[in-house]
Design a protein around this motif. Sequence first.
Motif, PDB file in Angstrom:
ATOM      1  N   TRP A 128       0.846  -1.185   0.000  1.00  0.00           N
ATOM      2  CA  TRP A 128       0.000   0.000   0.000  1.00  0.00           C
ATOM      3  C   TRP A 128       0.888   1.244   0.000  1.00  0.00           C
ATOM      4  N   VAL A 129       0.584   2.170  -0.878  1.00  0.00           N
ATOM      5  CA  VAL A 129       1.268   3.458  -0.902  1.00  0.00           C
ATOM      6  C   VAL A 129       0.316   4.501  -0.310  1.00  0.00           C
ATOM      7  N   GLU A 130       0.809   5.277   0.644  1.00  0.00           N
ATOM      8  CA  GLU A 130      -0.026   6.275   1.311  1.00  0.00           C
ATOM      9  C   GLU A 130       0.409   7.675   0.894  1.00  0.00           C
ATOM     10  N   PHE A 131      -0.548   8.459   0.404  1.00  0.00           N
ATOM     11  CA  PHE A 131      -0.325   9.858   0.027  1.00  0.00           C
ATOM     12  C   PHE A 131      -0.959  10.750   1.092  1.00  0.00           C
ATOM     13  N   ASP A 132      -0.153  11.590   1.706  1.00  0.00           N
ATOM     14  CA  ASP A 132      -0.662  12.551   2.690  1.00  0.00           C
ATOM     15  C   ASP A 132      -1.137  13.785   1.945  1.00  0.00           C
ATOM     16  N   LEU A 133      -2.448  14.036   1.948  1.00  0.00           N
ATOM     17  CA  LEU A 133      -3.036  15.141   1.180  1.00  0.00           C
ATOM     18  C   LEU A 133      -3.221  16.397   2.003  1.00  0.00           C
ATOM     19  N   GLY A 134      -2.796  16.382   3.257  1.00  0.00           N
ATOM     20  CA  GLY A 134      -3.007  17.552   4.115  1.00  0.00           C
ATOM     21  C   GLY A 134      -4.463  17.633   4.538  1.00  0.00           C
ATOM     22  N   THR A 135      -5.049  18.803   4.401  1.00  0.00           N
ATOM     23  CA  THR A 135      -6.481  18.998   4.718  1.00  0.00           C
ATOM     24  C   THR A 135      -7.134  19.718   3.537  1.00  0.00           C
ATOM     25  N   PRO A 136      -7.398  19.009   2.447  1.00  0.00           N
ATOM     26  CA  PRO A 136      -7.914  19.657   1.243  1.00  0.00           C
ATOM     27  C   PRO A 136      -9.398  20.004   1.294  1.00  0.00           C
ATOM     28  N   PHE A 137     -10.105  19.572   2.343  1.00  0.00           N
ATOM     29  CA  PHE A 137     -11.524  19.936   2.476  1.00  0.00           C
ATOM     30  C   PHE A 137     -11.875  20.014   3.952  1.00  0.00           C
ATOM     31  N   SER A 138     -13.059  20.531   4.244  1.00  0.00           N
ATOM     32  CA  SER A 138     -13.417  20.804   5.631  1.00  0.00           C
ATOM     33  C   SER A 138     -14.604  20.002   6.136  1.00  0.00           C
ATOM     34  N   GLY A 139     -15.342  19.295   5.258  1.00  0.00           N
ATOM     35  CA  GLY A 139     -16.506  18.551   5.731  1.00  0.00           C
ATOM     36  C   GLY A 139     -17.116  17.696   4.650  1.00  0.00           C
ATOM     37  N   ASP A 140     -18.373  17.303   4.856  1.00  0.00           N
ATOM     38  CA  ASP A 140     -19.062  16.398   3.944  1.00  0.00           C
ATOM     39  C   ASP A 140     -19.268  17.032   2.570  1.00  0.00           C
ATOM     40  N   ASP A 141     -19.002  16.245   1.520  1.00  0.00           N
ATOM     41  CA  ASP A 141     -19.234  16.692   0.147  1.00  0.00           C
ATOM     42  C   ASP A 141     -18.724  15.595  -0.787  1.00  0.00           C
ATOM     43  N   VAL A 142     -18.802  15.861  -2.081  1.00  0.00           N
ATOM     44  CA  VAL A 142     -18.218  14.975  -3.091  1.00  0.00           C
ATOM     45  C   VAL A 142     -16.887  15.566  -3.529  1.00  0.00           C
ATOM     46  N   TYR A 143     -15.839  14.756  -3.528  1.00  0.00           N
ATOM     47  CA  TYR A 143     -14.499  15.248  -3.837  1.00  0.00           C
ATOM     48  C   TYR A 143     -13.854  14.372  -4.927  1.00  0.00           C
ATOM     49  N   SER A 144     -13.121  15.039  -5.820  1.00  0.00           N
ATOM     50  CA  SER A 144     -12.412  14.350  -6.891  1.00  0.00           C
ATOM     51  C   SER A 144     -10.920  14.591  -6.779  1.00  0.00           C
ATOM     52  N   PHE A 145     -10.149  13.576  -7.210  1.00  0.00           N
ATOM     53  CA  PHE A 145      -8.708  13.676  -7.217  1.00  0.00           C
ATOM     54  C   PHE A 145      -8.175  13.072  -8.515  1.00  0.00           C
ATOM     55  N   ALA A 146      -6.990  13.502  -8.898  1.00  0.00           N
ATOM     56  CA  ALA A 146      -6.309  12.951 -10.067  1.00  0.00           C
ATOM     57  C   ALA A 146      -4.970  12.381  -9.641  1.00  0.00           C
ATOM     58  N   LEU A 147      -4.600  11.256 -10.217  1.00  0.00           N
ATOM     59  CA  LEU A 147      -3.316  10.604  -9.998  1.00  0.00           C
ATOM     60  C   LEU A 147      -2.516  10.683 -11.289  1.00  0.00           C
ATOM     61  N   LYS A 148      -1.309  11.267 -11.209  1.00  0.00           N
ATOM     62  CA  LYS A 148      -0.462  11.397 -12.393  1.00  0.00           C
ATOM     63  C   LYS A 148       0.940  10.897 -12.071  1.00  0.00           C
ATOM     64  N   GLY A 149       1.622  10.396 -13.112  1.00  0.00           N
ATOM     65  CA  GLY A 149       2.976   9.892 -12.955  1.00  0.00           C
ATOM     66  C   GLY A 149       3.988  10.905 -13.435  1.00  0.00           C
ATOM     67  N   GLY A 150       5.277  10.540 -13.302  1.00  0.00           N
ATOM     68  CA  GLY A 150       6.317  11.472 -13.677  1.00  0.00           C
ATOM     69  C   GLY A 150       7.312  10.951 -14.693  1.00  0.00           C
ATOM     70  N   ASN A 151       7.255   9.641 -15.043  1.00  0.00           N
ATOM     71  CA  ASN A 151       8.218   9.122 -16.002  1.00  0.00           C
ATOM     72  C   ASN A 151       7.628   7.912 -16.722  1.00  0.00           C
TER      73      ASN A 151
END
Length: 640
Positions: A594-617
Amino acid sequence: MLAVLALGLFGFTAQARAAPGDIGYEGPSFSGGGSGITASKPESKVWWNDGLWWASMWDTASADYHIFKLNQGTQTWADTGVALDDRGGTHADTLWDGAAGKLYVASHVFTESAGTGSVSRLYRFSYDAATDTYTRDSGFPVTINNLKLETLVVAKDSTGKLWATWQQGSKIWVNRTLCTPSCNDASWGAAFAISSTAVKGDDISSVIAFGGNKIGVMWSDQNAAKDVFGIHADNQPDNVWSFENALQGPGLADDHINLKTDTTGRVFAAVKTSKSASADPLTMLLVRGPAGGWSSAVFGRVQDHHTRPIVEIDETNGVVHMLATSPESSGTIYEKTAPINAISFPTGLGTPVIKDADAKVNNVTSTKQNVGPSTGLVVLASGSATHYWHNFFSLGGGGGPVPPTASFNAVPSNGPAPLTVNFTDTSSGGPTIWQWDFDNNGTVDSTAQNPSFQYTTPNTYTAKLTVTNTEGSSSATKTITVTSGGGGSTLTFIPSDDAYVRSNFPDENTGLQPTLRTYRVDQTTSYLKFNVAGVTTPVTSVKLRLFVTDPSTVAGAIYSVADTSWSEGTITWTTRPAVGSLLGTGATAPAGTWVEFDLGTPFSGDDVYSFALKGGNSDAVWYSSKDGANAPQLVVTFGS
């Protein structure tokens, strides 16, 4: 109820599957992978390593080739998720080098008329015996040539140099890796032709390391009605070769060759002729003595209609195994055996060892390695009903069902409460039952193979896994340390939608694929969407966890996506939403972790959230999607 057909041949038993008259074990579907998927004749799709049988096989869900592992207790194939070639219509040749701990896979687009338009690739993998996992080495695949071919075969000489051979433009070609002075598997020289005369467009070649210090290339020359064997000594310049006629005469050459060797330096070649009279030899075994000189034995005659023969060597029992299809249009896989020091095969078709009563099978393949009681023998074929078939020979000993050995990973194994731990089974020996006791109190908490569990109370716990198959059981434990979290609550969410999009397939939709992927910036992007509910302020931590199915040295990066209107059933490269700001990056992505990404605090409560995963090479990484075995997890910690 499944019927069992027993054949008194070296302890071999064949289980009839699906219909009366079947022989062998029906395997996964290869729908979409192309025809003749276990071809071509000189190539090997199967290898033995670390007490297990493995194979290069097509995965219909991801539409590319993966490494599969044979469960020896149930005789079923399991997808390891380790990716090979992503191109349908390709064939591969596999070579396991146990001394170096490396797996080589040479893969090419299949055509009966060699030409440009596609590259032939060499993949290299390292093996971790502790986890039964192959990891693709950095910098691979590399290009062997810029051709699509009928056959491509590789071997490794005593100096560590890799050799490859193929037919192109009426010539037999070889290429090799460069050793200046140390050998580099990723650096290939310029290919050169070793045949002095023009061969037919459908002639083929094969290569083998033999005698401890030589490389041999055999090819068919139908124009000259002969099979030629070229010999290169490892200590000589690459272009220094000598040549022998292994078989010569009217109608004695055809484009069917499969090579093996033994510890004495003998070379064995299963070949086919072009003869047409009923009693003429059609398939033969040629044998070169340790000091040279060729002899031959007839395997089948024209009236037997054998085709695509292969040979396997069991030195422990002193037996040669030869297998072929009959009739030539495909049908059943037959086997004959002979003493290795007095080779003579009985007349007739032989013993049927793979048969689909409802369809036809063809293109039998097996390992480059010699076999024996410690390994058994696995032979693999493909059916006209687009399913793999295989069978297993015990050879009087090992390679059959064995008790499992329990082992597992736990990530994370320590942290503040509430702590969600992802457990990943890494047991060997083909377990079929998993029993998890997360606090070792004698109660089975889960029977999933790869579960997750949340520890809510600070303490030191012992997690226990017990695995079982028909031969026995085994247990393993790990310590989980849960500290005081200082208050707060944690909720874990799986995606409502996830998919990847690719620039080279702008209208492709992958919403039901079991993987998420990255490949270079702006070439492949994965999207994830979560419905977050039940969270109160303040949000103190948001982490995204992804399970690696195909490893990479670069885990990728997670970005915000403001637009949440997309759906996994409709998203494509053309319709993809815009990617926002960088939220978190990962380090490496080892297979089966398992790889864990620490996203900080990108939101404050209940809602629908989207994220994108991108590579570098170009070292792509694949993760399990929500449709895979280990769905992504968004772990949200909140409250005081």
